[in-house]
Write a protein that holds these residues in place. Structure first.
Motif, short mmCIF file in Angstrom:
data_model
loop_
_atom_site.label_atom_id
_atom_site.label_comp_id
_atom_site.label_asym_id
_atom_site.label_seq_id
_atom_site.Cartn_x
_atom_site.Cartn_y
_atom_site.Cartn_z
N HIS A 163 0.79 -1.23 0.00
CA HIS A 163 0.00 0.00 0.00
C HIS A 163 0.83 1.29 0.00
CE1 HIS A 163 -4.39 1.33 1.00
NE2 HIS A 163 -3.97 1.72 -0.20
N LEU A 164 2.00 1.22 -0.65
CA LEU A 164 2.82 2.42 -0.83
C LEU A 164 3.12 2.65 -2.31
CD1 LEU A 164 5.26 2.02 2.20
CD2 LEU A 164 3.35 3.61 1.98
N GLY A 165 2.19 2.21 -3.15
CA GLY A 165 2.35 2.37 -4.60
C GLY A 165 2.40 1.02 -5.29
N HIS A 166 1.60 0.86 -6.36
CA HIS A 166 1.49 -0.45 -7.02
C HIS A 166 2.34 -0.58 -8.27
CE1 HIS A 166 -1.30 2.04 -9.34
NE2 HIS A 166 -1.18 1.17 -10.31
N LYS A 167 2.88 0.53 -8.78
CA LYS A 167 3.74 0.45 -9.96
C LYS A 167 5.10 -0.12 -9.57
CE LYS A 167 1.44 4.34 -12.23
NZ LYS A 167 1.59 5.71 -12.80
N GLU A 168 5.80 -0.70 -10.55
CA GLU A 168 7.02 -1.44 -10.25
C GLU A 168 8.04 -0.63 -9.47
OE1 GLU A 168 10.50 -4.00 -12.58
OE2 GLU A 168 8.53 -3.70 -13.51
N GLU A 169 8.20 0.66 -9.82
CA GLU A 169 9.21 1.47 -9.15
C GLU A 169 8.85 1.79 -7.70
OE1 GLU A 169 6.89 4.51 -11.79
OE2 GLU A 169 7.35 2.35 -11.74
#
Length: 484
Positions: A150-156
């Motif tokens: 839950h801190l961003g779903h994109k690979e980076e």
């Protein structure tokens, strides 16, 4: 002649002793040996993080019908903290605080417009943020994560880009990617109030990732807690030579509630209790593994939750016990959580009534691992070693309660001042207070009795702390609001 030889022998002995002392003394930092014999050196670390679990949801914290024998054992054999706090009262900013040791307002991982990251969010945790995983990895730790990120779903933005060697779990909350195309939290509540227990996994197109690859979609959520435990146990076995850091972040008891067949209907508290008891069982499996492998003496296990109970979900939500309110609020029930530390080799049984926060884990374990705390940014964590491993009091005396970018309340010692209050997700309860509300949290943990008129000097003392806090507060840009 004999005296001369004796002098030479004595001189050689002293030189050898001096050289040996110097070698041993200066080798200490490089060997990773703590200069304080009470402190562990590079212990294995396991953080178990529940989702939306309330302060009153464990039997060791007072729940009368939820049976949590393994967590109760942790609490009795280790340290049970009664004033342990998270960095925010909702998922994303709370997890950011745990990972970075910083208030999320500093790095933009909180917002006045959007509470958390969604599947259509553009951003995630910034690359320049230093996580506890990166800290420990730099000290030679193997780092693994299982569960909700839950801190961003994109690979980076995924765990594998922020210090974790391995990751298995879902990238956001288990109620997202709803196939019913619900557009707002108000619509969600309007449609599903008190019916969260009737949901099916297929209604939520949530993916499970291994590393960065989707391996299951939608996630079979009935077995999610069980599989999280199995994955964590397997990973720990594979890295038992240590040192290792395992972050196990359960997706539950956040609604919708799902449980395996083994635990369905086994709790007197209904489905919510079933879920909590399955999480407790998983904690027991990890404890069994540590003891079987002889790792328990060199491993520190921490159990807590990301925020208080989601009271708006009715019977499907948890309980804050005697604390007021829950998730989404800066009342005690929103941000004070169970905090249990267990390590038979290092931590002696004790009830701790001093303050601690999840941000303090960053400093505590960085210092034990011999890694310097970042000096190029404001940090909010404090090393809890004096109370964890010794007889000292907790060094923390202040807690700052932010909601989004706004400072709603501050606790200094026994007293807490509220400048703004709001009950969870009820906008009609938003109120500003001048003078602030004032409560003695030690005597009145339920925040019932306002002392502002009787003890204005305590408000003044807190305002001085706020002034100093604001003097070095630079707020980050809102990274949660960009969606679509």
């Amino acid at each position: 002649m004999k005296n001369s030889n004796k002098n030479k022998s004595l001189k050689s002995f002293l030189n050898l002793t001096t050289v040996t002392f110097v070698m041993v003394f200066f080798s200490i930092p490089y060997l990773g040996i703590s200069q304080d014999p009470q402190l562990p050196v590079k212990p294995n670390v396991i953080i178990i993080f529940a989702d939306d679990l309330g302060y009153g949801d464990l039997s060791s914290y007072g729940h009368p019908t939820i049976n949590t024998p393994n967590l109760d054992r942790m609490a009795s054999e280790g340290q049970k903290w009664t004033n342990f706090y998270v960095g925010a009262s909702v998922c994303t900013p709370s997890r950011a605080a745990l990972m970075t040791g910083r208030l999320p307002v500093r790095n933009g991982l909180t917002s006045s417009e959007v509470g958390v990251f969604f599947p259509d969010s553009h951003n995630g945790i910034p690359a320049e943020e230093v996580t506890i995983a990166e800290q420990l990895k730099s000290a030679g730790y193997a780092t693994g994560m299982v569960g909700k990120w839950h801190l961003g779903h994109k690979e980076e933005y995924l765990p594998t880009s922020h210090g974790f060697d391995d990751y298995y779990g879902i990238p956001y909350s288990n109620d997202m990617d709803h196939t019913g195309k619900i557009n707002s939290i108000e619509e969600y509540f309007g449609r599903y109030t008190d019916t969260y227990e009737e949901r099916t996994p297929e209604e939520f197109n949530v993916p499970i990732l291994r590393g960065t690859e989707v391996v299951e979609r939608p996630a079979k959520q009935n077995t999610l807690t069980k599989r999280y435990t199995e994955e964590a146990v397997k990973w720990i076995k594979n890295h038992k030579e240590g040192p290792f850091f395992m972050y196990l972040a359960h997706s539950l008891p956040h609604v919708p509630l799902f449980v395996s067949d083994e635990f369905r209907g086994t709790s007197k508290r209904g489905l919510y209790g079933d879920v909590v008891e399955e999480i407790d069982h998983g904690v027991g499996e990890i404890m069994k593994l540590l003891e079987a492998e002889g790792l328990d003496k060199n491993t520190i296990v921490i159990f807590t939750s990301d925020n208080g109970p989601w009271l708006s979900t009715g019977i499907s939500g948890g309980s804050a016990g005697l604390l007021h309110e829950g998730k989404g609020s800066t009342w005690e029930g929103g941000m004070r959580e169970p905090g249990i530390f267990w390590s038979p080799g290092y931590i002696k049984p004790k009830l701790v009534t001093g303050m601690g926060t999840t941000m303090d884990l960053f400093n505590t374990f960085s210092n034990l691992a011999g890694v310097a705390i970042p000096a190029d940014r404001e940090m909010d964590g404090i090393d809890l070693s004096p109370v964890l491993f010794g007889n000292g009091d907790s060094p923390r005396n202040e807690v700052f309660y932010y909601k989004g970018p706004e400072l709603y309340a501050v606790r200094v010692g026994a007293y807490k001042a509220h400048f703004i209050t709001q009950d969870g997700y009820k906008p009609n309860t938003l109120a500003k207070h001048d003078p602030p509300l004032l409560f003695n949290i030690e005597q009145d943990p339920s925040e019932k009795y306002d002392l502002a008129k009787k003890q204005p000097e305590e408000i003044e003392r807190i305002m001085q702390v706020v002034k100093e806090h604001n003097s070095n507060m630079i707020k980050g840009p809102d990274l949660l609001k960009d969606r679509g």
